[in-house]
Write a protein that holds these residues in place. Structure first.
Motif, PDB file in Angstrom:
ATOM      1  N   ASP A   1       0.832  -1.182   0.000  1.00 37.83           N
ATOM      2  CA  ASP A   1       0.000   0.000   0.000  1.00 37.83           C
ATOM      3  C   ASP A   1       0.877   1.246   0.000  1.00 37.83           C
ATOM      4  O   ASP A   1       2.007   1.231   0.466  1.00 37.83           O
ATOM      5  CB  ASP A   1      -0.895   0.031   1.216  1.00 37.83           C
ATOM      6  N   HIS A   3       0.808   5.586   0.751  1.00 37.96           N
ATOM      7  CA  HIS A   3       0.120   6.739   1.327  1.00 37.96           C
ATOM      8  C   HIS A   3       0.635   7.988   0.648  1.00 37.96           C
ATOM      9  O   HIS A   3       1.845   8.217   0.618  1.00 37.96           O
ATOM     10  CB  HIS A   3       0.377   6.841   2.828  1.00 37.96           C
ATOM     11  N   GLY A  40      -1.234  -1.636  -6.563  1.00 34.63           N
ATOM     12  CA  GLY A  40      -1.639  -1.661  -5.163  1.00 34.63           C
ATOM     13  C   GLY A  40      -2.610  -0.539  -4.837  1.00 34.63           C
ATOM     14  O   GLY A  40      -3.093   0.173  -5.720  1.00 34.63           O
ATOM     15  N   PHE A  41      -2.888  -0.389  -3.591  1.00 36.85           N
ATOM     16  CA  PHE A  41      -3.759   0.675  -3.123  1.00 36.85           C
ATOM     17  C   PHE A  41      -2.951   1.940  -2.873  1.00 36.85           C
ATOM     18  O   PHE A  41      -1.798   1.873  -2.444  1.00 36.85           O
ATOM     19  CB  PHE A  41      -4.459   0.273  -1.815  1.00 36.85           C
ATOM     20  N   ALA A  42      -3.557   3.076  -3.130  1.00 34.82           N
ATOM     21  CA  ALA A  42      -2.951   4.371  -2.809  1.00 34.82           C
ATOM     22  C   ALA A  42      -3.975   5.139  -1.976  1.00 34.82           C
ATOM     23  O   ALA A  42      -5.089   5.400  -2.430  1.00 34.82           O
ATOM     24  CB  ALA A  42      -2.594   5.143  -4.069  1.00 34.82           C
ATOM     25  N   ALA A  43      -3.601   5.472  -0.756  1.00 32.39           N
ATOM     26  CA  ALA A  43      -4.496   6.184   0.155  1.00 32.39           C
ATOM     27  C   ALA A  43      -3.995   7.607   0.350  1.00 32.39           C
ATOM     28  O   ALA A  43      -2.797   7.872   0.341  1.00 32.39           O
ATOM     29  CB  ALA A  43      -4.543   5.471   1.503  1.00 32.39           C
TER      30      ALA A  43
END
Length: 71
Positions: A1, A3, A40-43
């Motif tokens: 992940d 950020h 992936g995820f990007a928050a």
């Protein structure tokens, strides 16, 4: 992940700001992620207005969305 965040300075003295208003080259980061086909995820990490984060978070998301449309 991953950020994503932005700051007024690229050091420990920098304070959080809305993404796109600080010194971090967000378009370059997003371009690099696209180049390596990041899946992936990007928050969004938004720490500026803890009592009312929604306006700054919305601005940050809008900025990222706009940059992604231009890539």
């Amino acid at each position: 992940d991953l950020h994503l965040k932005d700051k007024t300075e690229n050091n420990a003295d920098g304070t959080p700001v809305e993404i796109g208003r600080g010194v971090i080259d967000i378009p370059a980061v997003l371009k690099a992620l696209k180049k390596v086909k990041y899946r992936g995820f990007a928050a969004i990490e938004y720490e500026k207005d803890g009592q009312d984060p929604l306006p700054g978070l919305a601005e940050s998301a809008g900025y990222i969305h706009g940059v992604l449309k231009m890539l």
